[in-house]
Design a protein around this motif. Structure first.
Motif, short mmCIF file in Angstrom:
data_model
loop_
_atom_site.label_atom_id
_atom_site.label_comp_id
_atom_site.label_asym_id
_atom_site.label_seq_id
_atom_site.Cartn_x
_atom_site.Cartn_y
_atom_site.Cartn_z
N ASN A 1 39.66 35.02 37.92
CA ASN A 1 39.01 35.25 39.22
C ASN A 1 37.85 34.28 39.42
O ASN A 1 37.64 33.76 40.51
CB ASN A 1 38.47 36.68 39.30
CG ASN A 1 39.52 37.66 39.80
OD1 ASN A 1 40.59 37.27 40.25
ND2 ASN A 1 39.22 38.94 39.69
N TYR B 1 37.67 31.94 42.71
CA TYR B 1 36.66 32.10 43.75
C TYR B 1 35.45 31.20 43.54
O TYR B 1 34.35 31.52 43.96
CB TYR B 1 36.28 33.58 43.88
CG TYR B 1 37.52 34.41 44.15
CD1 TYR B 1 38.17 34.30 45.37
CD2 TYR B 1 38.07 35.25 43.18
CE1 TYR B 1 39.34 35.00 45.63
CE2 TYR B 1 39.23 35.96 43.43
CZ TYR B 1 39.87 35.83 44.65
OH TYR B 1 41.02 36.51 44.90
N ASP C 1 29.79 32.82 37.41
CA ASP C 1 30.32 31.65 38.11
C ASP C 1 29.37 31.20 39.20
O ASP C 1 28.47 31.93 39.61
CB ASP C 1 31.73 31.95 38.68
CG ASP C 1 31.72 33.00 39.78
OD1 ASP C 1 30.94 32.86 40.74
OD2 ASP C 1 32.51 33.97 39.69
N TYR D 1 42.47 45.77 47.28
CA TYR D 1 41.26 45.52 48.07
C TYR D 1 40.82 44.08 47.84
O TYR D 1 40.58 43.67 46.70
CB TYR D 1 40.13 46.48 47.69
CG TYR D 1 38.93 46.34 48.62
CD1 TYR D 1 38.88 47.09 49.78
CD2 TYR D 1 37.91 45.44 48.34
CE1 TYR D 1 37.80 46.95 50.65
CE2 TYR D 1 36.84 45.30 49.21
CZ TYR D 1 36.79 46.06 50.36
OH TYR D 1 35.74 45.91 51.22
N ARG D 2 40.75 43.30 48.92
CA ARG D 2 40.25 41.93 48.80
C ARG D 2 39.25 41.66 49.90
O ARG D 2 39.40 42.15 51.00
CB ARG D 2 41.39 40.91 48.98
CG ARG D 2 42.39 40.90 47.86
CD ARG D 2 43.70 41.28 48.43
NE ARG D 2 44.78 40.55 47.78
CZ ARG D 2 46.04 40.78 48.08
NH1 ARG D 2 46.37 41.64 48.99
NH2 ARG D 2 46.98 40.11 47.45
N VAL D 3 38.29 40.82 49.58
CA VAL D 3 37.31 40.44 50.59
C VAL D 3 38.01 39.56 51.63
O VAL D 3 37.79 39.70 52.83
CB VAL D 3 36.14 39.68 49.94
CG1 VAL D 3 35.18 39.17 50.99
CG2 VAL D 3 35.43 40.58 48.94
N SER E 1 42.68 35.07 48.71
CA SER E 1 43.22 35.64 47.48
C SER E 1 44.68 35.21 47.29
O SER E 1 45.08 34.75 46.22
CB SER E 1 43.12 37.17 47.52
OG SER E 1 44.07 37.74 46.66
N GLY F 1 46.22 35.21 43.70
CA GLY F 1 45.81 36.56 43.30
C GLY F 1 46.84 37.60 43.74
O GLY F 1 47.56 37.39 44.70
N THR F 2 46.90 38.72 43.02
CA THR F 2 47.82 39.79 43.39
C THR F 2 47.08 40.94 44.08
O THR F 2 47.70 41.84 44.61
CB THR F 2 48.52 40.37 42.16
OG1 THR F 2 47.52 40.93 41.29
CG2 THR F 2 49.32 39.33 41.41
N GLY F 3 45.76 40.92 44.01
CA GLY F 3 44.98 42.03 44.57
C GLY F 3 44.90 43.21 43.62
O GLY F 3 44.37 44.26 43.96
N GLY G 1 44.10 42.70 40.09
CA GLY G 1 43.41 42.32 38.86
C GLY G 1 42.27 43.25 38.47
O GLY G 1 42.20 43.74 37.34
N LEU G 2 41.38 43.52 39.41
CA LEU G 2 40.22 44.33 39.04
C LEU G 2 40.56 45.82 38.91
O LEU G 2 39.85 46.56 38.22
CB LEU G 2 39.07 44.11 40.05
CG LEU G 2 38.43 42.71 39.98
CD1 LEU G 2 37.33 42.56 41.02
CD2 LEU G 2 37.85 42.45 38.57
P1 ADP Z 1 42.76 39.17 43.55
O1 ADP Z 1 44.10 39.04 42.93
O2 ADP Z 1 42.78 39.17 45.05
O3 ADP Z 1 41.77 38.24 42.97
P2 ADP Z 1 41.25 41.26 42.20
O4 ADP Z 1 41.49 42.74 42.12
O5 ADP Z 1 41.24 40.51 40.93
O6 ADP Z 1 42.33 40.70 43.20
O7 ADP Z 1 39.88 41.02 42.95
C1 ADP Z 1 39.62 41.69 44.18
C2 ADP Z 1 38.77 40.84 45.11
O8 ADP Z 1 37.48 40.71 44.55
C3 ADP Z 1 39.26 39.42 45.32
O9 ADP Z 1 40.25 39.34 46.30
C4 ADP Z 1 37.98 38.72 45.73
O10 ADP Z 1 37.74 38.93 47.11
C5 ADP Z 1 36.90 39.47 44.94
N1 ADP Z 1 36.48 38.74 43.71
C6 ADP Z 1 36.90 38.97 42.45
N2 ADP Z 1 36.29 38.16 41.58
C7 ADP Z 1 35.48 37.37 42.30
C8 ADP Z 1 34.54 36.31 41.97
N3 ADP Z 1 34.37 35.87 40.71
N4 ADP Z 1 33.85 35.74 43.00
C9 ADP Z 1 34.03 36.16 44.28
N5 ADP Z 1 34.87 37.14 44.65
C10 ADP Z 1 35.58 37.76 43.67
#
Ligand code: ADP
Length: 271
Positions: free
Chosen positions: A161, A165, A189, A207-209, A214, A219-221, A223-224
């Motif tokens: 991530n 990002y 970062d 959930y993604r910003v 993403s 990204g798969t949305g 990860g977190l």
């Molecule tokens: P994704 O596969 O979209 O990265 P995640 O669940 O890993 O899904 O992360 C969710 C969202 O959190 C991302 O879509 C992004 O908007 C935000 N995000 C995660 N890590 C970072 C980072 N290091 N810097 C900025 N935004 C981040």
């Protein structure tokens, strides 16, 4: 199944009394179980057809490689999309496992420093021409008791991530050390950052910003959401600090009882 699930809550009542509130959550739990099973089954069913499609696409790509440029590009686009779908399915299956499988009573010792070295190598590959500066500082001999695959997923999701990002050329610092809080895994970062109101929701599935960003960054949305579940299963917690336009710090803190201190000479004896 005749079992009934109750949720119990004790609340103050009057001056010196307490009230016990019991709620029947049997139905809610069954529905939740059905939802989990359904997602796991769908993901599992999608795996085979996806593999078959990928196989045919590879054959097609070879077929038109030096002959039909237009066709080759279309096949390549389809390959990228089927690869994306495969990653989503794998992440959904992983989440389903994390939610349903019992946590092992006998965790294995995991060499965090060497695991992080490999993940940072992969991250450099992911960064490619964008040439992020990725630095790793890991305390040698500081291992964890846990599940190898789950921990790898936890660390790599956070590191990847940071690459996704952070604009090219940016800086990513990965650290692993011990302090009074326990074992600390930290990724800082110099990337796009996250506005405060998004932070508490980032570990929700999908959930993604910024959905477009993403997706285009692979990204798969999920990860977190995976990170959150792995930490729950290891007794750890996640901290996120971020400043929009300046960068983010993701910190996973794991309890001291999970740490294993392995002496350097022991490591080389094992190898
Ligand atoms: P994704 O596969 O979209 O990265 P995640 O669940 O890993 O899904 O992360 C969710 C969202 O959190 C991302 O879509 C992004 O908007 C935000 N995000 C995660 N890590 C970072 C980072 N290091 N810097 C900025 N935004 C981040």
């Amino acid at each position: 199944d005749e079992r009934v699930s109750l949720s119990l809550r004790i609340v103050p009542y009057g001056k010196n009394q307490r009230l016990l509130i019991a709620r029947d959550i049997t139905r809610m739990q069954r529905l939740e179980q059905m939802r989990r099973d359904f997602v796991a089954n769908v993901s599992h069913e999608l795996r085979t057809p996806l593999t078959v499609v990928a196989g045919y696409l590879e054959a097609m790509e070879e077929e038109c490689r030096d002959r039909d440029e237009g066709m080759r590009r279309m096949v390549e686009a389809m390959q990228q999309q089927s690869e994306r779908m495969r990653r989503i399915v794998e992440d959904l299956l992983m989440l389903a496992r994390l939610e349903t499988e019992r946590v092992s009573d006998s965790p294995e010792p995991v060499s965090v420093p060497s695991m992080l070295a490999a993940i940072c190598e992969d991250a450099r590959r992911l960064s490619g021409e964008e040439a992020h500066r990725i630095e790793l500082e890991a305390e040698a001999g500081l291992w964890l008791q846990g599940n190898d695959g789950e921990l790898r997923s936890l660390f790599s999701n956070i590191v990847f991530n940071a690459v996704r990002y952070t604009p090219g050329g940016g800086e990513i610092r990965v650290r692993w050390f011990e302090d009074e809080r326990g074992g600390v895994f930290e990724v800082a970062d110099s990337g796009i950052g996250i506005a405060p109101h998004h932070i508490s929701r980032l570990t929700e599935r999908f959930y993604r910003v910024d959905v477009g960003r993403s997706r285009s960054r692979g990204g798969t949305g999920l990860g977190l959401a995976i990170v959150k579940h792995v930490l729950l299963r290891h007794g750890g917690r996640l901290e996120i600090e971020s400043e929009l336009g300046a960068g983010s710090i993701f910190r996973a803190i794991l309890p001291t009882k999970r740490l294993a201190h392995v002496q350097q000479n022991q490591i080389s004896d094992d190898v």
